[in-house]
Design a protein around this motif. Structure first.
Motif, PDB file in Angstrom:
ATOM      1  N   UNK A   1      41.668  42.995  53.912  1.00  0.00           N
ATOM      2  CA  UNK A   1      42.788  43.708  53.580  1.00  0.00           C
ATOM      3  C   UNK A   1      43.682  43.035  52.632  1.00  0.00           C
ATOM      4  N   UNK A   2      43.420  42.388  51.780  1.00  0.00           N
ATOM      5  CA  UNK A   2      44.291  41.545  50.985  1.00  0.00           C
ATOM      6  C   UNK A   2      45.136  42.439  50.370  1.00  0.00           C
ATOM      7  N   UNK A   3      44.878  43.710  50.079  1.00  0.00           N
ATOM      8  CA  UNK A   3      45.875  44.559  49.154  1.00  0.00           C
ATOM      9  C   UNK A   3      47.025  44.781  49.910  1.00  0.00           C
ATOM     10  N   UNK A   4      47.082  44.511  51.362  1.00  0.00           N
ATOM     11  CA  UNK A   4      48.117  44.938  52.120  1.00  0.00           C
ATOM     12  C   UNK A   4      49.274  43.788  51.947  1.00  0.00           C
ATOM     13  N   UNK A   5      48.847  42.718  51.715  1.00  0.00           N
ATOM     14  CA  UNK A   5      49.888  41.853  51.212  1.00  0.00           C
ATOM     15  C   UNK A   5      50.813  41.917  50.120  1.00  0.00           C
ATOM     16  N   UNK A   6      49.813  42.261  49.050  1.00  0.00           N
ATOM     17  CA  UNK A   6      50.644  42.670  47.865  1.00  0.00           C
ATOM     18  C   UNK A   6      51.557  44.021  47.660  1.00  0.00           C
ATOM     19  N   UNK A   7      51.166  44.780  48.922  1.00  0.00           N
ATOM     20  CA  UNK A   7      52.237  45.925  48.918  1.00  0.00           C
ATOM     21  C   UNK A   7      53.509  45.778  49.748  1.00  0.00           C
ATOM     22  N   UNK A   8      53.631  44.557  50.495  1.00  0.00           N
ATOM     23  CA  UNK A   8      54.673  44.483  51.121  1.00  0.00           C
ATOM     24  C   UNK A   8      56.074  44.647  50.641  1.00  0.00           C
ATOM     25  N   UNK A   9      56.111  43.875  49.331  1.00  0.00           N
ATOM     26  CA  UNK A   9      57.272  43.762  48.762  1.00  0.00           C
ATOM     27  C   UNK A   9      57.686  45.254  47.999  1.00  0.00           C
TER      28      UNK A   9
END
Length: 201
Positions: A12-20
């Motif tokens: 789920x690493x892509x979730x972190x990049x989508x926060x901002x």
């Protein structure tokens, strides 16, 4: 357990990049807050696990005191609640995956009713388990004389813990459902409908 957490975060690493990048409403902000609380609790559990480890007692003896054990217990019980809330926020996705695995495509009233009865029974057992394990004192870090009873079943302890997790998963899921229904009922017209102006005679 920590290996599973690492794998889960890698997937789920892509979730972190989508926060901002993504615009989030109240539910999105709550979801983000719960996720970072989960991360913080897992790190606290990991660090305190190392400090109180019997295998590392010769190396970490100066750090694994009573306060560290209290923090470890506090992080562990809060982690149980936070994981349950985390699951409750994603319950529709989990149920969608569960339906797709056996190839279930059509809704079934009897099946839905049975699942809701199971959810209600789990929540009721979770309430009793909360009192049985004294979860309130554990979450508030209160001093008690409640230590591990080696005469009791270990399986029973984990059943209580799972029931408590189920309770907070049910509370989270149905609270979200209730808020969604209230928001829909407060909408003056449905999507696709037109507002016809009144004639001025």
């Amino acid at each position: 357990m920590f290996l599973l957490v690492i794998v889960h975060n890698v997937f789920n690493r892509r979730w972190y990049s989508s926060i901002a990048k993504s615009q989030r409403g109240p539910r999105g902000l709550f979801n983000t807050g719960v996720t970072f609380l989960l991360l913080f609790a897992m790190l606290a559990l990991l660090v305190t696990s190392v400090l109180i480890s019997n295998a590392l007692s010769g190396i970490m003896a100066a750090y694994g005191g009573f306060t560290v054990r209290q923090i470890h217990t506090l992080a562990g019980y809060w982690l149980l609640i936070i994981v349950a809330v985390h699951l409750g926020l994603r319950w529709p996705l989990i149920m969608s995956v569960a339906r797709s695995l056996p190839g279930i495509t059509k809704p079934n009233t009897a099946r839905s009713l049975a699942l809701r009865v199971i959810a209600a029974m789990t929540a009721a057992y979770g309430i009793w388990s909360s009192f049985r394990l004294g979860i309130g004192t554990k979450l508030s870090m209160q001093m008690t004389l409640d230590w591990w009873n080696f005469d009791e079943s270990v399986v029973g302890f984990f059943i209580h813990a799972l029931a408590i997790a189920g309770l907070y998963t049910v509370i989270t899921h149905y609270t979200i459902r209730l808020l969604q229904l209230r928001r829909k009922s407060s909408t003056p017209f449905q999507a696709g409908e037109q507002i016809v102006p009144l004639r001025q005679d």
